[in-house]
Design an enzyme around this catalytic site. Structure first.
Site, PDB file in Angstrom:
ATOM      1  N   ASN A  16       0.841  -1.205   0.000  1.00 15.37           N
ATOM      2  CA  ASN A  16       0.000   0.000   0.000  1.00 15.37           C
ATOM      3  C   ASN A  16       0.877   1.257   0.000  1.00 15.37           C
ATOM      4  OD1 ASN A  16      -2.262   1.611   0.033  1.00 15.37           O
ATOM      5  ND2 ASN A  16      -2.712   1.317   2.200  1.00 15.37           N
ATOM      6  N   GLU A  42       1.256  -3.136  -5.118  1.00 17.96           N
ATOM      7  CA  GLU A  42       0.804  -1.768  -4.831  1.00 17.96           C
ATOM      8  C   GLU A  42       1.962  -0.864  -4.400  1.00 17.96           C
ATOM      9  OE1 GLU A  42      -3.255   0.411  -3.297  1.00 17.96           O
ATOM     10  OE2 GLU A  42      -2.889  -1.620  -2.572  1.00 17.96           O
ATOM     11  N   ASP A 157      -1.859 -10.174  -4.110  1.00 15.95           N
ATOM     12  CA  ASP A 157      -3.155  -9.733  -3.635  1.00 15.95           C
ATOM     13  C   ASP A 157      -4.174 -10.052  -4.724  1.00 15.95           C
ATOM     14  OD1 ASP A 157      -5.387  -8.436  -2.775  1.00 15.95           O
ATOM     15  OD2 ASP A 157      -4.466  -6.448  -2.590  1.00 15.95           O
ATOM     16  N   ASN A 159      -7.389 -10.121  -4.128  1.00 16.16           N
ATOM     17  CA  ASN A 159      -8.565  -9.300  -3.809  1.00 16.16           C
ATOM     18  C   ASN A 159      -9.875 -10.092  -3.761  1.00 16.16           C
ATOM     19  OD1 ASN A 159      -8.423  -6.514  -2.990  1.00 16.16           O
ATOM     20  ND2 ASN A 159      -7.288  -6.120  -4.877  1.00 16.16           N
ATOM     21  N   HIS A 255      -2.039  -4.619   4.790  1.00 12.92           N
ATOM     22  CA  HIS A 255      -1.862  -6.059   4.575  1.00 12.92           C
ATOM     23  C   HIS A 255      -0.700  -6.561   5.433  1.00 12.92           C
ATOM     24  CE1 HIS A 255      -4.164  -6.534   0.647  1.00 12.92           C
ATOM     25  NE2 HIS A 255      -4.053  -5.214   0.732  1.00 12.92           N
TER      26      HIS A 255
END
Length: 269
Positions: A16, A42, A157, A159, A255
């Site tokens: 992130n 990310e 990820d 999702n 995360h």
């Protein structure tokens, strides 16, 4: 005496924002943990913003696939062993996905390790439609990867939480992106007829094994989480998964790092 083959250790984490995660101590932790390969999602950075030595840790080869849009998406792989080949993006016909920096593959002999960042659909119907479109197109591609005969570890990820055990509040999330019936059915198929394996669940069948917590409310404090980060492996690696760990002692992002060890001769060529 035969030389002892150490387990191959692979860590995956959605940071992130890699610059924010660095400030929170991610690279100090990686130096202690010393995985053989690190798959990051990310990045939220362009490669020219990642020239500082902190983003090029000693002992690792670093590869980045950044989104065209600044401060958005992007994936990376750090590897102690230099890959034979690095494949940046999914290629022709995937320009929309590659513009967002979502797929990076490093090849070592017959082993491929992928850092994957699947779209989030939580920001609205338009993004959910893009996510479904990606899923529809990606399944045949995954089938091709498996048919190639190579061993694949697809980290990242995804999702999507697969089953009720994979998120705390499953009842209240059945109409929300990440736990939609269509998304879960897609993972059923991936881990069913398509023959891919959720490596974590081979060695840990427990509840409350989450890798992501919303920043809203007291999600982290109350462990109201989701398991949406995976190591997805091809069948040839089924017997090679040794253990799995979700690291929660420190927080580098929303995360947690997911680390698996494999009985695989990573340095043997």
């Amino acid at each position: 005496a035969p030389t002892q083959v150490l387990p191959m250790k692979i860590t995956s984490i959605n940071v992130n924002g890699i610059r924010a995660a660095a400030r929170k101590g991610l690279f100090e932790w990686l130096a202690r943990e010393a995985p053989d390969v690190v798959c990051i999602q990310e990045l939220k950075a362009q490669e020219h913003q990642l020239q500082d030595p902190v983003f090029r840790p000693a002992g690792y080869h670093a590869y980045f696939h950044c989104a065209l849009r600044p401060g958005y998406s992007g994936v990376a792989i750090y590897s102690k062993r230099e890959p034979d080949e690095v494949i940046c993006g999914l290629g022709a016909g995937w320009e929309d996905v590659d513009a967002e920096g979502r797929y990076l593959e490093a090849r070592f002999g017959n082993l491929s390790i992928v850092s994957l960042y699947v779209h989030s659909g939580s920001s609205g119907e338009e993004r959910q439609a893009l996510k479904f479109d990606f899923m529809d197109r990606f399944l045949p591609r995954l089938r091709e990867l498996k048919a190639s005969g190579r061993d694949y570890v697809i980290c990242g990820d995804w999702n999507i939480a697969h089953k009720e055990i994979d998120l705390k509040n499953w009842r209240g999330n059945q109409k929300n992106s990440g736990f939609l019936p269509e998304e879960r059915a897609w993972l059923d198929r991936l881990f069913g007829e398509e023959g891919f394996i959720d490596a974590f669940r081979l060695v840990n069948q427990e509840a409350e094994q989450y890798t992501w917590w919303s920043n809203r409310g007291q999600a982290w404090a109350k462990n109201v989480g989701w398991r949406i980060d995976y190591h997805v492996i091809t069948p040839g690696l089924r017997e090679r998964v040794l253990n799995a760990a979700i690291y929660k002692e420190e927080r580098f992002s929303d995360h947690a790092p997911l680390t698996l060890e494999y009985d695989y001769p990573f340095y043997a060529g």
